[in-house]
Design a protein around this motif. Structure first.
Motif, mmCIF file in Angstrom:
data_model
loop_
_atom_site.group_PDB
_atom_site.id
_atom_site.type_symbol
_atom_site.label_atom_id
_atom_site.label_comp_id
_atom_site.label_asym_id
_atom_site.label_seq_id
_atom_site.Cartn_x
_atom_site.Cartn_y
_atom_site.Cartn_z
ATOM 1 N N PHE A 345 14.472 14.136 -65.236
ATOM 2 C CA PHE A 345 15.254 15.354 -65.437
ATOM 3 C C PHE A 345 16.265 15.202 -66.577
ATOM 4 O O PHE A 345 16.626 16.185 -67.234
ATOM 5 N N ALA A 346 16.700 13.972 -66.823
ATOM 6 C CA ALA A 346 17.734 13.741 -67.842
ATOM 7 C C ALA A 346 17.182 13.790 -69.267
ATOM 8 O O ALA A 346 17.958 13.806 -70.236
ATOM 9 N N GLN A 347 15.871 13.841 -69.414
ATOM 10 C CA GLN A 347 15.281 13.826 -70.751
ATOM 11 C C GLN A 347 15.594 15.120 -71.525
ATOM 12 O O GLN A 347 15.520 16.212 -70.943
ATOM 13 N N GLN A 351 15.317 19.067 -70.319
ATOM 14 C CA GLN A 351 16.526 19.899 -70.284
ATOM 15 C C GLN A 351 16.331 21.181 -71.096
ATOM 16 O O GLN A 351 16.783 22.248 -70.692
ATOM 17 N N LYS A 352 15.632 21.076 -72.209
ATOM 18 C CA LYS A 352 15.358 22.275 -73.029
ATOM 19 C C LYS A 352 14.458 23.248 -72.272
ATOM 20 O O LYS A 352 14.676 24.458 -72.294
ATOM 21 N N LYS A 353 13.451 22.695 -71.628
ATOM 22 C CA LYS A 353 12.561 23.569 -70.868
ATOM 23 C C LYS A 353 13.304 24.198 -69.687
ATOM 24 O O LYS A 353 13.076 25.357 -69.329
ATOM 25 N N TRP A 354 14.210 23.420 -69.105
ATOM 26 C CA TRP A 354 15.033 23.901 -67.976
ATOM 27 C C TRP A 354 15.811 25.159 -68.406
ATOM 28 O O TRP A 354 15.835 26.153 -67.703
ATOM 29 N N ALA A 361 21.073 24.245 -68.453
ATOM 30 C CA ALA A 361 21.198 22.854 -68.864
ATOM 31 C C ALA A 361 22.533 22.657 -69.569
ATOM 32 O O ALA A 361 23.003 23.547 -70.277
ATOM 33 N N VAL A 362 23.141 21.498 -69.351
ATOM 34 C CA VAL A 362 24.394 21.202 -70.055
ATOM 35 C C VAL A 362 24.230 19.933 -70.907
ATOM 36 O O VAL A 362 25.199 19.248 -71.215
ATOM 37 N N HIS A 363 22.986 19.652 -71.247
ATOM 38 C CA HIS A 363 22.697 18.520 -72.128
ATOM 39 C C HIS A 363 23.049 18.948 -73.550
ATOM 40 O O HIS A 363 22.755 20.082 -73.959
ATOM 41 N N ASN A 364 23.670 18.030 -74.288
ATOM 42 C CA ASN A 364 24.084 18.382 -75.653
ATOM 43 C C ASN A 364 22.907 18.772 -76.534
ATOM 44 O O ASN A 364 23.059 19.559 -77.473
ATOM 45 N N ALA A 365 21.730 18.203 -76.222
ATOM 46 C CA ALA A 365 20.543 18.556 -77.021
ATOM 47 C C ALA A 365 20.234 20.044 -76.909
ATOM 48 O O ALA A 365 19.666 20.647 -77.823
ATOM 49 N N VAL A 366 20.644 20.629 -75.792
ATOM 50 C CA VAL A 366 20.430 22.068 -75.588
ATOM 51 C C VAL A 366 21.605 22.858 -76.155
ATOM 52 O O VAL A 366 21.436 23.785 -76.946
ATOM 53 N N LEU A 367 22.804 22.463 -75.759
ATOM 54 C CA LEU A 367 23.998 23.237 -76.129
ATOM 55 C C LEU A 367 24.273 23.196 -77.628
ATOM 56 O O LEU A 367 24.758 24.170 -78.213
ATOM 57 N N ASN A 368 23.990 22.037 -78.264
ATOM 58 C CA ASN A 368 24.286 21.894 -79.698
ATOM 59 C C ASN A 368 23.171 22.396 -80.601
ATOM 60 O O ASN A 368 23.295 22.354 -81.829
#
Lengths: 441, 346
Positions: A345-347, A351-354, A361-368
């Motif tokens: 789940f942390a990948q 996270q983007k698909k989530w 998602a609050v992963h920086n890869a998504v938010l940024n």
């Protein structure tokens, strides 16, 4: 007799084998517990990828929000084995960490190279750490969320309504940016006849039993500078919880409830707020970001008819925190499988698909991601909200603290009992007693 | 008649269980029940008879009632004793790792000095008093009417009984919709007769009206139960008493107060006892209707207790509250039963 003995032995062996087969298959199963709401459906969809990759079958236990805390906390307290993974409320962290219900994930994160710095800092503090803000991780941020507002963009865009509003207030009709503007706008719409139907100003949280009115009223309290303590960590609540600003915030919330909510709105939470808005009764409404993807898709009020705005300012900008982290339940029989799910789940790709499926998602890869702000009509607001969130107590005694807040706030706002100052003074008294019992005061 | 008694004495005489196997059934006056019992005894396998040989009737009786006693101890008595113990501690069910300390009478002192608890007790008393009063008046009136045996009375009895056959969960949800200020039938009916705007009042959301809203629902649901008990009381009054009163030219009014009410009183008192105990612990219907709200307006004692025990998780304090409630109900019920017995002996 010997024949009978042989037959019995055979039957026993067959029974043992047949009983053992499900045990083997159960080891490749994981049960994830969460609340029953829109994002849960998105998670079911997302988790199919995990099953495809790992071969682990995912089972889900989703409990409606009003019963979620009761059901799951009972399960944890009873040492039940229902959940291998739990997406629990942020306020449960203190108790679950101290009572050993959750697995501490620091070593696992280190071993697997999962960095908390890859996630939004506010989300990590809120959803993962106990004691709050320390590098002791009990969950992986799973679902960012905050309380925000939505409004009937189509009504706000009607020229005759705009003109009437301008004449009445002297300013242009737009989503409110301050609490006084919110009140003014709600009062303007309240009782108005639009499209042949009487409408009301705002649908807000007033629910008594679980957490509703606390999650609603804190929008006004936080925006007006409400703090839990004068000095963080000292539990010195006098002058913070019942400060003049906090009193003003609570009075504003009550004013909004009294002036502008639909009839029969004395015990309303997420579902009732959505119903009031979807049925065309409310010009504005509050709810969690989690519901916004569904609202955008709504045939009657979605699409171009809906707009979003963050919690209006008072003396400061603030939003009530929602959202949860995903934890591994300590007494799971499938620890490896549960940890494998967390790792998966942390990948960043997951996270983007989530996010694309409707999860927050609050992963920086998504938010940024530069395209994030435009990916949904509320995405930019979500980024702002997550940087100004404030959470309720996360103490192990959070349940008692929350019940006291529910009672004091509902008594004042809905049942007209006493004044705002008396309600907040009472809250200080209740909370002081709790912390004294806990030996923290 | 003497022979009949003699025969019964012979069968009920204390004898060893195994000796029954060989005892011939010679008494011609043996009833069908006795015959069935003898048949069962004959059918009992011999090994069992050997096993129980030597046991007295008292021992056998104990053997039979032991499972019930064990269950009673496990389900009722042990939890009660355990709750008494917990009430003197700071135990919290959601803190399994925390040390359990004795706190003496602190929990009792806090419960008894908590204004919120007293508020809940007042709310409960208001609810119990008005529901019982209304249910007794309406229930007795209905029973009195049904007892007249008018045409179709059996049909109407069945219709009246329907509410009490429903689940409280169904009734709670059902009335929640009826009370909706915008779509609820209750508001519309009231509006039809009074001309008041339907959405201008909220039965469940108003501090003034919500206590009456739950009283109305409970009365609607449980008046049939009271009616049944009262009807049983009315039908137990022999007709010859009324006939004698007629001969003495007693008026209907006099017959009602001098015959009907006194003779039905034990039944009415029984109905009061049942309803009072039931409503003192009322929980489900109120939760579904108002959740104890608005604020704490309809928060009856059992809701406060549930919140204390399973939401705040202050198990020790909740146990103290439960013990206080138990003692109160038990004490009041005992006093009432004594009064009931006196009435019956008149």
């Amino acid at each position: 007799m010997r024949k009978m003995t042989k037959a019995l032995l055979g039957a026993t062996t067959a029974l043992t084998i047949s009983a053992a087969v499900p045990t083997v298959s159960q080891a490749a199963e994981l049960t994830l517990c969460w609340a029953a709401w829109d994002p849960a459906n998105a998670l079911v969809e997302l988790s199919k990828d995990f099953t495809a990759q790992s071969g682990t079958e995912m089972k889900f236990e989703f409990v409606p929000w009003p019963n979620f805390a009761d059901r799951i906390l009972n399960e944890l307290n009873a040492g039940g084995k229902l959940c291998d993974l739990l997406i629990g409320d942020s306020q449960w962290l203190g108790g679950s960490a101290e009572n050993g219900y959750y697995v501490k994930l620091n070593d696992f994160f280190d071993k697997e190279g999962i960095k908390m710095s890859d996630f939004a800092q506010a989300a990590v503090n809120a959803y993962s750490t106990w004691p709050k803000g320390t590098p002791n991780y009990w969950a992986l941020p799973a679902m960012g969320d905050a309380n925000a507002w939505f409004y009937r963009k189509d009504w706000f865009a009607k020229p005759e309504i705009q003109a009437e509003f301008k004449a009445a207030t002297g300013r242009d009709l737009a989503p409110p940016t301050t609490w006084p503007e919110l009140l003014e706008t709600a009062k303007f719409f309240n009782g108005k006849d639009i499209d042949g139907k009487k409408v009301y100003g705002a649908a807000i949280f007033t629910e008594r039993a679980s957490e509703g009115i606390t999650m609603g009223a804190t929008q006004a309290l936080y925006a007006n500078g409400f703090k839990y303590e004068v000095t963080p960590g000292k539990y010195d609540m006098e002058g913070a919880v019942n400060s003049a600003d906090a009193v003003k915030g609570l009075e504003e919330y009550k004013e909004l409830y009294k002036c502008c909510t639909p009839p029969g709105y004395t015990d309303a939470y997420m579902g009732e707020t959505l119903d009031a808005f979807k049925s065309g009764q409310a010009a504005m409404a509050m709810n969690w970001f989690a519901f916004f993807p569904g609202l955008v898709k709504d045939e009657n009020v979605g699409g171009d008819k809906i707009g979003f705005f963050n919690n209006p300012k008072g003396t400061t900008s603030a939003s009530t925190l929602g959202g949860q982290g995903i934890s591994v339940v300590a007494n799971t029989d499938n620890m490896d499988g549960a940890l494998a799910y967390i790792k998966w789940f942390a990948q960043p790709d997951v996270q983007k698909k989530w996010w694309s499926l409707g999860g927050y998602a609050v992963h920086n890869a998504v938010l940024n991601d530069p395209s994030f702000k435009d990916s949904q009509p509320f995405a930019a607001d979500f980024l702002v909200a997550m940087n100004q969130v404030q959470d309720f107590w996360q103490e192990p005694s959070y349940a008692i603290l929350l019940q006291a807040a529910q009672k004091r706030l509902h008594d004042y706002v809905v049942a007209d009992k006493g004044t705002a100052k008396e309600a907040l003074d009472g809250l200080v008294k209740d909370w002081t007693e709790v912390f004294e019992d806990d030996g923290k005061l | 008649m003497a022979a009949r008694f003699k025969g019964r004495a012979a069968v009920s005489r204390p004898v060893a269980f195994s000796s029954l196997l060989v005892m011939p059934v010679t008494d011609t006056d043996t009833t069908l029940l006795d015959k069935a019992a003898e048949k069962a005894v004959r059918a009992t396998p011999v090994p069992l008879a050997y096993r129980v040989r030597g046991l007295s009737d008292r021992s056998i009786a104990w053997l039979f009632i032991m499972p019930t006693i064990v269950l009673l101890l496990a389900i009722n008595i042990f939890p009660l004793i355990w709750a008494v113990y917990l009430s003197f501690t700071n135990f919290r069910a959601n803190r399994p790792n925390a040390e359990i300390d004795g706190v003496g009478l602190t929990n009792y002192q806090r419960v008894l000095t908590d204004p919120d608890i007293w508020q809940a007790m007042q709310t409960t008393a208001h609810f119990v008093f008005w529901t019982i009063l209304l249910q007794m008046l309406i229930g007795f009136a209905l029973a009195y009417l049904i007892d007249r045996k008018f045409r179709g009375h059996a049909f109407w009895t069945t219709v009246i009984l329907i509410p009490m056959m429903l689940s409280p969960a169904v009734v709670g949800n059902f009335w929640r919709f009826l009370y909706q200020p915008q779509i609820g039938l209750f508001n519309y009916v009231y509006s039809f007769f009074t001309g008041v705007e339907p959405s201008s009042f909220e039965m469940l959301g108003s501090v003034t009206l919500s206590p009456w809203a739950i009283i109305i629902v409970d009365t609607w649901m449980w008046t049939p139960y009271v009616m049944l008990i009262c009807l049983a009381g009315l039908r137990s009054i022999p007709d010859y008493i009324y006939e004698a009163a007629e001969v003495d030219r007693a008026s209907a009014w006099r017959q009602f107060w001098s015959i009907t009410v006194p003779m039905a009183l034990p039944f009415i008192m029984l109905a009061v006892l049942f309803r009072a105990i039931e409503n003192f612990k009322m929980f489900d219907m109120v939760v579904l209707l108002t959740g104890g709200g608005p604020g704490s307006t309809t928060e009856v004692a059992s809701i406060t207790l549930k919140r204390e025990a399973f939401e705040s998780w202050r198990t020790g304090r909740a146990s103290a509250f439960a013990i206080i409630l138990f003692v109160a109900v038990f004490g009041l019920a005992n006093i009432y039963v004594k009064a009931l017995n006196k009435v019956k002996q008149r």
